[in-house]
Design a protein around this motif. Structure first.
Motif, short mmCIF file in Angstrom:
data_model
loop_
_atom_site.label_atom_id
_atom_site.label_comp_id
_atom_site.label_asym_id
_atom_site.label_seq_id
_atom_site.Cartn_x
_atom_site.Cartn_y
_atom_site.Cartn_z
N LEU A 173 0.83 -1.21 0.00
CA LEU A 173 0.00 0.00 0.00
C LEU A 173 0.86 1.26 0.00
N ASN A 174 1.92 1.25 0.80
CA ASN A 174 2.78 2.43 0.88
C ASN A 174 3.66 2.58 -0.36
N ASP A 175 4.18 1.46 -0.84
CA ASP A 175 5.06 1.51 -2.01
C ASP A 175 4.29 1.95 -3.26
N SER A 176 3.05 1.50 -3.38
CA SER A 176 2.24 1.84 -4.56
C SER A 176 1.63 3.23 -4.45
N GLY A 177 1.48 3.73 -3.22
CA GLY A 177 0.82 5.02 -3.02
C GLY A 177 -0.69 4.96 -3.16
N ALA A 178 -1.26 3.76 -2.98
CA ALA A 178 -2.71 3.59 -3.14
C ALA A 178 -3.48 4.48 -2.16
N GLN A 179 -4.58 5.08 -2.67
CA GLN A 179 -5.40 5.96 -1.83
C GLN A 179 -6.76 5.36 -1.50
N VAL A 180 -7.17 4.38 -2.31
CA VAL A 180 -8.45 3.71 -2.11
C VAL A 180 -8.19 2.21 -2.16
N ILE A 181 -8.94 1.44 -1.35
CA ILE A 181 -8.80 -0.02 -1.42
C ILE A 181 -10.18 -0.66 -1.43
N PHE A 182 -10.37 -1.61 -2.33
CA PHE A 182 -11.54 -2.48 -2.35
C PHE A 182 -11.11 -3.79 -1.69
N VAL A 183 -11.79 -4.18 -0.62
CA VAL A 183 -11.36 -5.36 0.12
C VAL A 183 -12.57 -6.20 0.54
N VAL A 184 -12.42 -7.53 0.49
CA VAL A 184 -13.46 -8.43 0.99
C VAL A 184 -13.29 -8.55 2.50
N ASP A 185 -14.42 -8.57 3.23
CA ASP A 185 -14.33 -8.46 4.69
C ASP A 185 -13.59 -9.60 5.38
N ASN A 186 -13.42 -10.74 4.71
CA ASN A 186 -12.61 -11.84 5.27
C ASN A 186 -11.20 -11.35 5.61
N PHE A 187 -10.75 -10.32 4.89
CA PHE A 187 -9.36 -9.85 5.03
C PHE A 187 -9.28 -8.44 5.62
N ALA A 188 -10.41 -7.97 6.16
CA ALA A 188 -10.46 -6.60 6.69
C ALA A 188 -9.59 -6.46 7.94
N GLN A 189 -9.43 -7.56 8.69
CA GLN A 189 -8.64 -7.47 9.92
C GLN A 189 -7.19 -7.09 9.62
N ALA A 190 -6.63 -7.70 8.57
CA ALA A 190 -5.24 -7.37 8.18
C ALA A 190 -5.12 -5.91 7.81
N LEU A 191 -6.13 -5.40 7.10
CA LEU A 191 -6.12 -3.98 6.72
C LEU A 191 -6.22 -3.09 7.95
N GLU A 192 -7.08 -3.46 8.89
CA GLU A 192 -7.26 -2.66 10.09
C GLU A 192 -5.95 -2.51 10.88
N GLN A 193 -5.15 -3.57 10.87
CA GLN A 193 -3.87 -3.56 11.60
C GLN A 193 -2.91 -2.47 11.09
N VAL A 194 -3.00 -2.15 9.79
CA VAL A 194 -1.98 -1.26 9.20
C VAL A 194 -2.54 0.04 8.63
N ILE A 195 -3.86 0.19 8.63
CA ILE A 195 -4.48 1.32 7.94
C ILE A 195 -3.92 2.67 8.37
N GLU A 196 -3.60 2.81 9.66
CA GLU A 196 -3.10 4.09 10.17
C GLU A 196 -1.72 4.44 9.61
N GLU A 197 -1.02 3.42 9.11
CA GLU A 197 0.35 3.65 8.61
C GLU A 197 0.40 3.75 7.09
N THR A 198 -0.75 3.96 6.45
CA THR A 198 -0.81 4.02 4.99
C THR A 198 -1.45 5.33 4.54
N ASN A 199 -1.52 5.53 3.21
CA ASN A 199 -2.16 6.72 2.63
C ASN A 199 -3.61 6.46 2.23
N ILE A 200 -4.17 5.31 2.66
CA ILE A 200 -5.54 4.97 2.27
C ILE A 200 -6.52 5.99 2.85
N LYS A 201 -7.30 6.60 1.95
CA LYS A 201 -8.26 7.63 2.38
C LYS A 201 -9.70 7.11 2.34
#
Length: 409
Positions: free
Chosen positions: A118-146
């Protein structure tokens, strides 16, 4: 630099020596051509639910319109973290149709791996299936995802989807607990994106073959995963190369609609390239969200004929090790494509014995959109090599000093 091409002599009669991606002005034009040609034809089947090319066209336009309404700068990167579910291809195509760059993410990534991409690509939006939302929640604060678009596995499966979501969440407990409800995370549910997007205007962006399309991350086997920049031209060329290479076999079954087993994850370059090859020819993709569930996979295969079966060696072996795999009907199977890792002679021999269809091996890399070399598709015998260069691919062999070495014919 001139390159001798002795391999051209081995090409079957109806395989062209070169392809011309410049016949398209953009990748978007290729996609829209497919949607117009095959509008009423089934494009995906997943857990018994079918979507036509027209359905995928409409859904991808809704995704594109919604994304454009978010006011992202031109060329922004949008991440896509899903298994093989019906919303995957409409979302990916929608990102491109909106004029943005898609970076597909392995949904099994750990938080650390996800944060890096996420940081290397500079992604600002993410489409994610909720099965994997926990992994995103762990790192969301350290990314540029808006902005997060949260999807459930069954979101595009109608009434069947309600059952699928209930079983996944309540029975199989495949959705680890997460909490992304805080307004600061700016979460939108995927059905809401489709609903709103259908009523929003869409500006067709001016796109060319030279523009970036996909930021595809490598396997990371030799260190940190690196983002390979794939232009629209790269992607169009790969689709045309594969279609040309398969033609000696597929031209003989074109009266029948071709079903391709899509158990390889669509976020991987191998499956992504095959999805484009299939769309150009109007294939139907049999989507397998979880190929590790071997009994479920075999049940899926029993429900309709399948003509093309791409996979990696471990998947072929895993199926062969299931006692009831041999009871399937293989009478329609014409192409078994091995890639992604070396196929073994033992697995190839067992596959031929059980299915009657020879395994054909190829080689490619992320930077080349999986196109590189392949064995001739009509070969009846597995030879343990990676084959010969496909149309418009040149190969030279160099030694450790960077000097070209001669060809051994």
């Amino acid at each position: 630099m001139t390159v001798d091409k002795p391999w051209l002599a081995q090409y079957p009669e109806n395989v062209p020596k070169t392809i011309n991606p410049d016949q398209y002005e953009s990748l978007i034009e290729l996609y829209e051509e497919c949607f117009n040609r095959f509008r009423m034809h089934p494009m995906t089947i997943c857990m018994g639910v079918t979507h036509t090319y027209g359905d995928v066209d409409n859904a991808s336009l809704a995704v594109a319109a919604w994304l454009q309404a978010q006011g992202l700068p031109k060329g922004s990167v949008v991440a896509l973290m899903m298994p093989n579910v019906p919303q995957y291809l409409p979302t990916m195509i929608g990102i491109l149709r909106a004029g943005y760059v898609c970076t597909p993410i392995n949904p099994l990534y750990t938080g650390r791996e996800l944060r890096h991409q996420l940081n290397d690509s500079g992604a600002q939006v993410i489409f994610v299936v909720d099965n994997f939302a926990q992994a995103l929640e762990q790192v969301i604060e350290e990314t540029n995802i808006k902005r997060i678009v949260l999807s459930k596995m069954g979101d595009m499966m109608g009434l069947k989807g309600i059952l699928v979501n209930t079983v996944i969440r309540q029975v199989k407990r495949l959705v680890p607990k997460y909490n992304l409800n805080d307004p600061k995370y700016n979460v939108t549910k995927f059905p809401e994106v489709l609903k709103k997007g259908k009523n929003l205007p869409i500006q067709a962006p001016k796109t060319t073959l030279q523009q970036k399309a996909i930021l595809q991350y490598t396997g990371g086997t030799t260190g940190l995963s690196k983002g390979a920049i794939l232009t629209q031209r790269n992607v169009v060329a790969a689709a045309m190369q594969s279609e040309a290479w398969y033609r000696p076999v597929t031209s003989g079954i074109n009266e029948v609609y071709i079903n391709m087993v899509m158990a390889l994850p669509l976020y991987h370059i191998f499956a992504f390239m095959l999805s484009l090859l299939g769309m150009r020819s109007g294939y139907t993709f049999i989507l397998v969200p979880n190929p590790r569930d071997m009994p479920g996979f075999i049940k899926t295969l029993s429900k309709q004929p399948f003509h093309i079966f791409p996979a990696v060696n471990t998947l072929f072996k895993g199926l062969l090790d299931q006692p009831n795999f041999k009871d399937l009907d293989f009478s329609s199977l014409r192409i078994t494509q091995a890639g992604g890792m070396a196929a073994t002679e033992q697995t190839a021999a067992r596959w031929l014995e059980v299915t009657g269809c020879p395994m054909v091996e190829g080689w490619g890399m992320t930077e080349g959109v999986a196109g590189g070399t392949a064995n001739v598709i009509t070969d009846r015998k597995f030879n343990g090599t990676i084959g010969i260069p496909v149309p418009s691919v040149d190969i030279i062999v160099i030694d450790e000093n960077g000097e070209r070495v001669g060809m051994h014919q």
